[in-house]
Motif scaffolding. Structure first.
Motif, short mmCIF file in Angstrom:
data_model
loop_
_atom_site.label_atom_id
_atom_site.label_comp_id
_atom_site.label_asym_id
_atom_site.label_seq_id
_atom_site.Cartn_x
_atom_site.Cartn_y
_atom_site.Cartn_z
N ILE A 150 0.79 -1.44 -0.04
CA ILE A 150 0.23 -0.11 -0.19
C ILE A 150 1.03 1.45 0.06
N GLU A 151 2.18 1.26 0.79
CA GLU A 151 2.83 2.46 1.23
C GLU A 151 3.15 2.42 -0.42
N ILE A 152 3.96 1.91 -0.96
CA ILE A 152 4.42 1.69 -2.60
C ILE A 152 3.80 2.42 -3.68
N LEU A 153 1.99 1.80 -3.30
CA LEU A 153 1.60 2.33 -4.30
C LEU A 153 1.22 3.65 -4.15
N ARG A 154 0.87 4.11 -2.94
CA ARG A 154 0.04 5.53 -2.61
C ARG A 154 1.11 6.02 -3.19
N SER A 155 2.80 5.90 -2.69
CA SER A 155 3.64 6.82 -3.46
C SER A 155 3.42 6.84 -4.80
N ARG A 156 3.33 5.70 -5.65
CA ARG A 156 3.53 6.04 -7.40
C ARG A 156 1.88 7.10 -7.55
N ALA A 157 1.62 7.01 -6.52
CA ALA A 157 -0.01 7.80 -6.92
C ALA A 157 0.30 8.99 -6.66
N ARG A 158 0.88 9.31 -5.66
CA ARG A 158 1.27 10.62 -5.64
C ARG A 158 2.38 10.75 -6.46
N GLN A 159 2.90 10.29 -7.41
CA GLN A 159 3.86 10.79 -8.35
C GLN A 159 2.82 10.80 -9.73
N GLY A 160 2.12 11.41 -9.84
CA GLY A 160 0.66 11.16 -10.51
C GLY A 160 1.24 9.88 -11.35
N ALA A 161 0.45 9.06 -10.77
CA ALA A 161 0.02 7.69 -10.79
C ALA A 161 1.01 7.42 -11.83
N ALA A 162 2.02 7.37 -11.65
CA ALA A 162 3.47 6.47 -11.84
C ALA A 162 3.22 4.83 -11.79
#
Length: 122
Positions: free
Chosen positions: A16-28
């Motif tokens: 979840i933390e990895i995916l949240r981080s990717r989402a914060r990066q413009g949904a990378a």
């Protein structure tokens, strides 16, 4: 790794933390293999295309949006060969309480846009 165990829950938290981080990066987007490697780096053995991966992805989306009101984090995880999510993502997105509409392209495009928007300020 079995669902419901401490090991599973810790891997789920990390995912979840990895995916949240990717989402914060413009949904990378992130390929399955890269997600598996990232989890391994954090101490969680989750093979890219077998074992607990599909369950963790579904549970990450469900935990983040139990009522279906938020975008699905699992939309960010794609097959390296095609650049598309697996069929499991589309099955989840179309079932209750999510009930996302549209063909695969429209459904996934909307979900990525909503992820980028939702996590932009988080």
């Amino acid at each position: 790794m079995q669902k419901g165990t401490l090991e599973y829950e810790q891997a789920l938290d990390a995912m979840i933390e990895i995916l949240r981080s990717r989402a914060r990066q413009g949904a990378a987007l992130i390929p399955y293999g890269d997600l598996s490697s990232e989890l391994r780096r954090l101490g969680h053995h989750v093979p890219a295309h077998e074992g607990p991966m599909p369950y963790l992805l579904e549970d990450a989306s469900v935990r983040e949006s139990p009522d279906g009101s938020l975008p699905l984090l699992s939309a960010l995880v794609v097959l390296k060969e095609s650049g598309w999510p697996s069929g499991g993502f589309f099955k989840l997105a179309r079932r209750a309480p999510y009930k996302r509409a549209g063909d695969d392209v429209l459904l996934w495009t909307r979900e990525i846009e909503k992820l980028a928007e939702h996590y932009a300020d988080r």
